[in-house]
Design an enzyme around this catalytic site. Structure first.
Site, PDB file in Angstrom:
ATOM      1  N   CYS A   1       0.611  -1.532   0.237  1.00  0.00           N
ATOM      2  CA  CYS A   1       1.134  -0.730   1.313  1.00  0.00           C
ATOM      3  C   CYS A   1       2.126  -1.254   2.010  1.00  0.00           C
ATOM      4  O   CYS A   1       1.942  -2.147   3.073  1.00  0.00           O
ATOM      5  CB  CYS A   1      -0.054  -0.117   2.162  1.00  0.00           C
ATOM      6  SG  CYS A   1       0.693   0.852   3.513  1.00  0.00           S
TER       7      CYS A   1
ATOM      8  N   CYS B   1       2.651  -0.400   5.820  1.00  0.00           N
ATOM      9  CA  CYS B   1       1.324  -1.296   6.488  1.00  0.00           C
ATOM     10  C   CYS B   1       1.597  -2.568   6.839  1.00  0.00           C
ATOM     11  O   CYS B   1       1.290  -2.910   8.037  1.00  0.00           O
ATOM     12  CB  CYS B   1       0.096  -1.003   5.736  1.00  0.00           C
ATOM     13  SG  CYS B   1      -0.037   0.882   5.245  1.00  0.00           S
ATOM     14  N   ASP B   2       2.156  -3.206   5.855  1.00  0.00           N
ATOM     15  CA  ASP B   2       2.108  -4.496   5.733  1.00  0.00           C
ATOM     16  C   ASP B   2       3.406  -5.359   5.836  1.00  0.00           C
ATOM     17  O   ASP B   2       3.435  -6.598   5.830  1.00  0.00           O
ATOM     18  CB  ASP B   2       1.227  -5.268   4.551  1.00  0.00           C
ATOM     19  CG  ASP B   2      -0.329  -4.665   4.737  1.00  0.00           C
ATOM     20  OD1 ASP B   2      -0.563  -4.437   5.871  1.00  0.00           O
ATOM     21  OD2 ASP B   2      -0.960  -4.444   3.551  1.00  0.00           O
TER      22      ASP B   2
HETATM   23  C1  LIG Z   1      -4.085  -2.396   1.620  1.00  0.00           C
HETATM   24  C2  LIG Z   1      -3.725  -1.426   2.446  1.00  0.00           C
HETATM   25  C3  LIG Z   1      -3.292  -1.562   3.852  1.00  0.00           C
HETATM   26  C4  LIG Z   1      -3.150  -0.246   4.851  1.00  0.00           C
HETATM   27  N1  LIG Z   1      -2.870  -0.594   5.847  1.00  0.00           N
HETATM   28  C5  LIG Z   1      -2.525   0.529   6.826  1.00  0.00           C
HETATM   29  C6  LIG Z   1      -1.955   0.336   8.215  1.00  0.00           C
HETATM   30  O1  LIG Z   1      -1.656  -1.005   8.900  1.00  0.00           O
HETATM   31  N2  LIG Z   1      -1.815   1.514   9.090  1.00  0.00           N
HETATM   32  C7  LIG Z   1      -2.174   2.703   8.268  1.00  0.00           C
HETATM   33  O2  LIG Z   1      -1.807   3.756   9.345  1.00  0.00           O
HETATM   34  N3  LIG Z   1      -2.417   2.932   7.253  1.00  0.00           N
HETATM   35  C8  LIG Z   1      -2.773   1.867   6.367  1.00  0.00           C
HETATM   36  N4  LIG Z   1      -3.111   2.010   5.183  1.00  0.00           N
HETATM   37  C9  LIG Z   1      -3.388   3.524   4.544  1.00  0.00           C
HETATM   38  C10 LIG Z   1      -4.580   3.986   5.037  1.00  0.00           C
HETATM   39  O3  LIG Z   1      -5.708   2.892   4.926  1.00  0.00           O
HETATM   40  C11 LIG Z   1      -4.988   5.253   4.455  1.00  0.00           C
HETATM   41  O4  LIG Z   1      -3.826   6.062   4.751  1.00  0.00           O
HETATM   42  C12 LIG Z   1      -6.306   5.913   5.074  1.00  0.00           C
HETATM   43  O5  LIG Z   1      -7.227   5.142   5.068  1.00  0.00           O
HETATM   44  C13 LIG Z   1      -6.395   7.288   4.457  1.00  0.00           C
HETATM   45  O6  LIG Z   1      -7.878   7.702   4.930  1.00  0.00           O
HETATM   46  P1  LIG Z   1      -8.694   8.700   4.012  1.00  0.00           P
HETATM   47  O7  LIG Z   1      -9.925   8.863   4.894  1.00  0.00           O
HETATM   48  O8  LIG Z   1      -7.911   9.892   3.472  1.00  0.00           O
HETATM   49  O9  LIG Z   1      -9.027   7.909   2.547  1.00  0.00           O
HETATM   50  P2  LIG Z   1      -9.675   6.527   2.342  1.00  0.00           P
HETATM   51  O10 LIG Z   1      -9.420   5.646   3.655  1.00  0.00           O
HETATM   52  O11 LIG Z   1      -9.359   6.147   0.910  1.00  0.00           O
HETATM   53  O12 LIG Z   1     -11.286   7.054   2.595  1.00  0.00           O
HETATM   54  C14 LIG Z   1     -11.804   7.714   1.201  1.00  0.00           C
HETATM   55  C15 LIG Z   1     -13.329   7.350   1.506  1.00  0.00           C
HETATM   56  O13 LIG Z   1     -13.950   8.282   0.691  1.00  0.00           O
HETATM   57  C16 LIG Z   1     -15.023   7.680   0.011  1.00  0.00           C
HETATM   58  N5  LIG Z   1     -15.191   8.326  -1.562  1.00  0.00           N
HETATM   59  C17 LIG Z   1     -14.052   8.532  -2.431  1.00  0.00           C
HETATM   60  N6  LIG Z   1     -14.777   9.162  -3.405  1.00  0.00           N
HETATM   61  C18 LIG Z   1     -16.102   9.582  -3.226  1.00  0.00           C
HETATM   62  C19 LIG Z   1     -16.958  10.181  -3.879  1.00  0.00           C
HETATM   63  N7  LIG Z   1     -17.098  10.502  -5.086  1.00  0.00           N
HETATM   64  N8  LIG Z   1     -18.283  10.237  -3.163  1.00  0.00           N
HETATM   65  C20 LIG Z   1     -18.413   9.728  -2.033  1.00  0.00           C
HETATM   66  N9  LIG Z   1     -17.469   8.975  -1.224  1.00  0.00           N
HETATM   67  C21 LIG Z   1     -16.549   8.850  -1.807  1.00  0.00           C
HETATM   68  C22 LIG Z   1     -14.497   6.277  -0.198  1.00  0.00           C
HETATM   69  O14 LIG Z   1     -15.486   5.351  -0.553  1.00  0.00           O
HETATM   70  C23 LIG Z   1     -13.985   6.110   1.034  1.00  0.00           C
HETATM   71  O15 LIG Z   1     -14.549   5.595   1.965  1.00  0.00           O
HETATM   72  C24 LIG Z   1      -3.408   0.796   4.325  1.00  0.00           C
HETATM   73  C25 LIG Z   1      -3.852   1.286   2.866  1.00  0.00           C
HETATM   74  C26 LIG Z   1      -4.066  -0.009   2.013  1.00  0.00           C
HETATM   75  C27 LIG Z   1      -4.398   0.403   0.815  1.00  0.00           C
END
Ligand SMILES: Cc1cc2nc3c(=O)[nH]c(=O)nc-3n(C[C@H](O)[C@H](O)[C@H](O)COP(=O)(O)OP(=O)(O)OC[C@H]3O[C@@H](n4cnc5c(N)ncnc54)[C@H](O)[C@@H]3O)c2cc1C
Length: 324
Positions: free
Chosen positions: A138, A141-142
């Site tokens: 990302c 983010c980083d």
């Molecule tokens: C390395 C990295 C660094 C980042 N740094 C930043 C930052 O500094 N600032 C920022 O704003 N954003 C950052 N991001 C982006 C941010 O983390 C994401 O946009 C955010 O986490 C999205 O949230 P979400 O809840 O949509 O999905 P996710 O965080 O992906 O959460 C999805 C959840 O669903 C669960 N899940 C999936 N499939 C299933 C299933 N079949 N059954 C049960 N559970 C399931 C997963 O285990 C997970 O816990 C970063 C991303 C990455 C990869």
């Protein structure tokens, strides 16, 4: 013995979006459950530092995740952890059935899918060991952690070209490593990248390993030329991997509208093409994917789900039937 549970709202995934949806559902006194296959936090658990979430100019990803979980629990969110959802389908009676891999079923008139996505990994030695310590998926983010560094981007699509260009705001030099001798990225993004004096392409080359500096941070990339087989080391303190990102939508049985990459399309209320199925966060087709956008989506999705439930109840009362 598999069990069946009934809820008003089932939330799939406890990342930032799912935890925020759980908090809003708890405050609205909805009978909701958040199903999570691992621990609450989602991608925040893979993020070392977050510097762009309003109110926190510097917070560990794991700490922010804990704050989200505590906040949601305080307002009555119910989490079920270790529940891996395998299938989500809408039954003929209009209710959703969410099936877990232990055979349990969750039946509800609305579902909010907040299952996020997964960056495609290179699968080379050192990649996971140094994730968050030089290896990143990302740029937005980083990128700021690499001010004046020499770093590398791997990939050949739009994301690789665009993010390499973006990263030159911080980095002194960005190598763009691709396994072919031309990018797949759109011409305009390619032109922008190649006109940038800080970007140097490395063609026909793959990254075969990531090595550290002995203090836990990335220092060297192990490269191999795919045509000659020649190996060499590249000094770089960062490696940004943009070889794809897969939304976790495979659990949905039947057709739901999505974009060409599989992200779910929604209306302004976060409702997908299936009435009663809402999507929030990284799983949704949108311009950018951040914690802020995930919680914004989740707020809208939960309030829209609540209104959807009310409209179903009102209709059932009017018709003298049972709400589905
Ligand atoms: C390395 C990295 C660094 C980042 N740094 C930043 C930052 O500094 N600032 C920022 O704003 N954003 C950052 N991001 C982006 C941010 O983390 C994401 O946009 C955010 O986490 C999205 O949230 P979400 O809840 O949509 O999905 P996710 O965080 O992906 O959460 C999805 C959840 O669903 C669960 N899940 C999936 N499939 C299933 C299933 N079949 N059954 C049960 N559970 C399931 C997963 O285990 C997970 O816990 C970063 C991303 C990455 C990869």
């Amino acid at each position: 013995m598999p069990q069946t549970f009934e809820h008003e709202v089932v939330i799939i995934g406890a990342g930032p979006a799912g935890m925020c949806a759980g908090m809003y559902a708890g405050r609205a006194m909805l009978n909701a459950v958040v199903l999570e296959r691992g621990f609450p936090g989602g991608e925040l658990l893979n993020t070392e530092l977050v510097e762009d979430y309003p109110g926190f100019d510097r917070i560990l990803g794991s700490e922010l995740a804990q704050k989200f979980a505590d906040h949601a629990a305080k307002f009555g969110a119910v989490f079920k952890l270790g529940v891996n959802v395998t299938t989500l389908r809408k039954r003929d009676d209009g209710l959703f059935e969410t099936l877990a891999d232990n055979g349990d079923a969750y039946v509800s008139p609305t579902v909010i899918i907040t299952a996020g996505g997964t960056p495609v990994k290179l699968g080379v030695p050192g990649e996971l060991e140094f994730a968050g310590k030089g290896v990143s998926y990302c740029a937005i983010c980083d990128g700021a952690f690499f001010r004046n560094h020499t770093i590398a981007v791997v990939g050949g699509g739009d994301a690789a070209a665009e993010e390499a260009d973006f990263l030159t705001r911080y980095a002194e030099k960005v190598y763009l490593i691709h396994r072919r001798n031309e990018l797949r990225a759109s011409k305009i993004l390619q032109r922008r990248a190649f006109e940038n004096p800080k970007i140097e392409p490395i063609w026909d080359t793959v990254v075969e390993g990531v090595e550290g500096d002995g203090k836990g941070l990335v220092d060297t990339l192990k490269l191999r030329h795919v045509k000659t087989g020649a190996a060499r080391d590249l000094k770089a303190t960062g490696l940004f991997v943009f070889i794809g990102f897969k939304p976790n939508t495979g659990i949905i049985a039947g057709h739901v509208d999505h974009d060409e990459l599989g992200y779910l399309r929604t209306d302004a209320n976060m409702q997908t093409s299936i009435p009663g199925l809402f999507a929030a966060g990284d799983v949704r087709a949108q311009l950018t994917r951040q914690v802020t956008t995930a919680v914004g989506d989740a707020t809208t999705a939960t309030i829209a789900a609540e209104k959807y439930l009310k409209s179903q109840h009102d209709r059932a009362a009017r018709d003298g039937g049972v709400a589905a």
